[in-house]
Motif scaffolding. Structure first.
Motif, PDB file in Angstrom:
ATOM      1  N   GLY A 263       0.815  -1.207   0.000  1.00 20.86           N
ATOM      2  CA  GLY A 263       0.000   0.000   0.000  1.00 20.86           C
ATOM      3  C   GLY A 263       0.845   1.252   0.000  1.00 20.86           C
ATOM      4  N   GLU A 264       1.927   1.261   0.828  1.00 22.78           N
ATOM      5  CA  GLU A 264       2.814   2.420   0.887  1.00 22.78           C
ATOM      6  C   GLU A 264       3.546   2.621  -0.434  1.00 22.78           C
ATOM      7  OE1 GLU A 264       5.331   1.714   4.181  1.00 22.78           O
ATOM      8  OE2 GLU A 264       3.758   1.975   5.688  1.00 22.78           O
ATOM      9  N   ALA A 265       3.828   1.507  -1.123  1.00 22.25           N
ATOM     10  CA  ALA A 265       4.529   1.585  -2.408  1.00 22.25           C
ATOM     11  C   ALA A 265       3.591   1.945  -3.557  1.00 22.25           C
ATOM     12  CB  ALA A 265       5.227   0.259  -2.698  1.00 22.25           C
ATOM     13  N   GLY A 266       2.283   1.958  -3.286  1.00 20.09           N
ATOM     14  CA  GLY A 266       1.323   2.299  -4.320  1.00 20.09           C
ATOM     15  C   GLY A 266       0.922   1.149  -5.214  1.00 20.09           C
ATOM     16  N   TRP A 267       1.280  -0.091  -4.824  1.00 15.83           N
ATOM     17  CA  TRP A 267       0.944  -1.252  -5.648  1.00 15.83           C
ATOM     18  C   TRP A 267      -0.519  -1.652  -5.491  1.00 15.83           C
ATOM     19  CZ3 TRP A 267       5.762  -4.275  -3.546  1.00 15.83           C
ATOM     20  CH2 TRP A 267       6.923  -3.656  -4.042  1.00 15.83           C
ATOM     21  N   VAL A 268      -1.105  -1.393  -4.331  1.00 15.08           N
ATOM     22  CA  VAL A 268      -2.508  -1.711  -4.085  1.00 15.08           C
ATOM     23  C   VAL A 268      -3.156  -0.510  -3.405  1.00 15.08           C
ATOM     24  CG1 VAL A 268      -2.071  -4.204  -3.853  1.00 15.08           C
ATOM     25  CG2 VAL A 268      -2.036  -2.745  -1.814  1.00 15.08           C
ATOM     26  N   ASP A 269      -4.477  -0.496  -3.418  1.00 17.48           N
ATOM     27  CA  ASP A 269      -5.217   0.561  -2.733  1.00 17.48           C
ATOM     28  C   ASP A 269      -5.386   0.174  -1.263  1.00 17.48           C
ATOM     29  OD1 ASP A 269      -6.863   2.507  -1.791  1.00 17.48           O
ATOM     30  OD2 ASP A 269      -8.596   1.982  -3.025  1.00 17.48           O
ATOM     31  N   PRO A 270      -4.664   0.817  -0.344  1.00 20.51           N
ATOM     32  CA  PRO A 270      -4.711   0.392   1.057  1.00 20.51           C
ATOM     33  C   PRO A 270      -6.064   0.607   1.721  1.00 20.51           C
ATOM     34  CG  PRO A 270      -3.512   2.455   0.845  1.00 20.51           C
ATOM     35  CD  PRO A 270      -3.788   1.982  -0.554  1.00 20.51           C
ATOM     36  N   GLU A 271      -6.940   1.407   1.104  1.00 20.30           N
ATOM     37  CA  GLU A 271      -8.236   1.702   1.710  1.00 20.30           C
ATOM     38  C   GLU A 271      -9.372   0.859   1.137  1.00 20.30           C
ATOM     39  OE1 GLU A 271      -8.336   3.602   4.299  1.00 20.30           O
ATOM     40  OE2 GLU A 271      -6.184   4.003   4.054  1.00 20.30           O
TER      41      GLU A 271
END
Length: 467
Positions: A263-271
């Protein structure tokens, strides 16, 4: 932490004197007068808060904050971990894994096997949760092979500690990396490079050394006869079943930390709902709860006649750990009082003005704050915040140097675990050691881990400076 007003403001030497006197009184009460550690910690917490200027009206909220915040992270983990450990012990599962370890490594290398296993488990799982899960394996090996419990317990405990302190995704190094703008992936790689040899020297080799000189018997925490308790359950579980129960929380927690990183790397939507749901399954209390339920099913529930016995065994696991939980919470209370009184902040501010090289100053600040108020995480984040203006955006520091600085702060934050550290009391009570024995074994090992870790960090920093 509750906002408080101090009745008076003391100088740094005065605050340091109060902290030193408080620790001395605590040790005298416990060692000389044999006052129960829980009562002694509460009494000294009250006296220290009043001496430092905490008003009577704020006293109880400050104590509650320290006690409650510690139990928030410890009570669930210790309770669920004790249930899992008791079921593994009484079902014969711990014996099955013990036999497998001895076959793979031999009896002489059993401490090495425990340490290596704990290093693997310690990558995603926190110190206290990992230690609780490994306890039945440690105790079973110690009872089978003989000798001091420290021969087997120290390599495992220091392995969890080293991973917790030096290696992301644990909160300390992650927080320090964020404050100093370090590359988390680089900190992870360098943290492993430091943690493994530091564990070998301070956990494995020192464990062998101290285990041959300090006799610590296996405590009665999990001392039951599996044949008697599980007489109706038939044969012991298979090795594959035991491995599933030990690796299930590891996999779930690793899922959580992996998704956080993604999520922090922007690979998935953490929300997104899917990601937050999967992350929830990997939160340590939820992961342990799932594992306990799976263990209940695999070890007894699926056999109707075994359900009552599983219920009794799970219930009996909680009694012996009540003292551990209360003493650990009281240790957190003492550390919280020291933090609220401003002792740690005052010392840190004074040390920051000494003009030492940033990697040395950061280590010293983290170590002193750790000794003063007990919490490794608070010491690490305090030191990181103080050196942040010097490090962030400074073109003189390469990415590798910044990673080395983060790890030097982590090394300082583990130095000298003693009576104001809740982890000190966790180890003391789990291993059945009195305060004096814990000071000359666990405290020494933690200090060695910090010093060795700092030496490796300094070496890494020097190597990075040559590029």
């Amino acid at each position: 932490m509750t906002e408080i007003e101090l009745n008076w403001t003391l100088s740094t030497p005065a605050l340091l004197g109060i902290a030193a006197a408080a620790i001395a009184v605590l040790l005298i009460l416990i060692i000389r007068f044999r006052l129960h550690a829980f009562v002694a910690l509460v009494v000294v917490s009250v006296l220290t808060a009043l001496a430092a200027g905490v008003s009577p009206g704020d006293l109880v909220p400050v104590m509650y904050d320290g006690f409650g915040s510690t139990l928030t992270s410890v009570a669930l983990l210790v309770g669920l971990g004790a249930m899992l450990g008791r079921m593994l012990e009484l079902s014969g599962g711990a014996q099955v894994l013990t036999d497998a370890l001895i076959r793979a490594f031999g009896e002489k290398r059993a401490p090495l096997a425990l340490g290596l296993t704990s290093l693997l488990f310690g990558f995603p799982i926190f110190f206290d949760a990992g230690l609780v899960v490994m306890l039945p394996i440690i105790f079973t090996l110690a009872k089978r092979l003989g000798g001091s419990l420290l021969l087997y317990a120290m390599p495992s405990a220091i392995a969890f500690s080293a991973m917790h302190i030096f290696v992301p995704p644990h909160p300390g190094p992650v927080a320090a990396s964020g404050l100093l703008g370090a590359n988390v992936g680089l900190v992870l790689i360098c943290g492993l490079i430091i943690a493994v040899p530091a564990w070998y020297m301070c956990g494995y080799l020192f464990g062998l050394f101290i285990g041959r000189r300090v006799e610590v018997p296996v405590p009665s925490l999990l001392a039951h006869d599996p044949a008697e308790e599980f007489a109706d359950f038939g044969s012991s579980p298979k090795l594959s079943t035991v491995l599933v129960l030990l690796t299930l929380p590891l996999v779930l927690i690793f899922l959580n930390t992996g998704l956080n990183f993604a999520g922090e790397a922007g690979w998935v939507d953490p929300e997104s709902t899917l990601i937050t749901s999967l992350r929830m399954l990997g939160e340590t209390p939820i992961a342990l709860l799932i594992t306990v339920l799976v263990a209940m099913w695999l070890l007894g529930w699926r056999k109707k006649k075994g359900r009552g016995m599983v219920e009794n065994i799970v219930d009996s696991a909680l009694g012996p750990i009540c003292s551990i939980i209360l003493i650990t919470g009281a240790g957190g209370m003492f550390g919280g009082v020291l933090q609220a009184s401003g002792i740690g902040d005052s010392i840190a501010d004074s040390l920051a003005a000494l003009g030492l090289p940033v990697i040395v100053a950061g280590f010293v600040i983290a170590a002193i704050v750790r000794i003063a108020q007990g919490s490794a995480t608070v010491a690490l984040t305090t030191a990181a915040a103080l050196v942040q203006p010097v490090v962030v955006g400074n073109p003189d520091f390469s990415s590798l140097q910044v990673a080395a600085i983060v790890l030097s702060l982590a090394a300082g934050s583990v130095v000298a675990s003693h009576v104001n550290d809740s982890g000190f009391w966790l180890v003391s009570r789990f291993f059945g050691m009195d305060t004096k024995t814990t000071l000359k074994t666990w405290t020494v090992a933690q200090t060695m881990l910090g010093l060795v870790g700092f030496a490796f960090s300094l070496t890494l920093y020097g190597v990075a400076s040559t590029f």
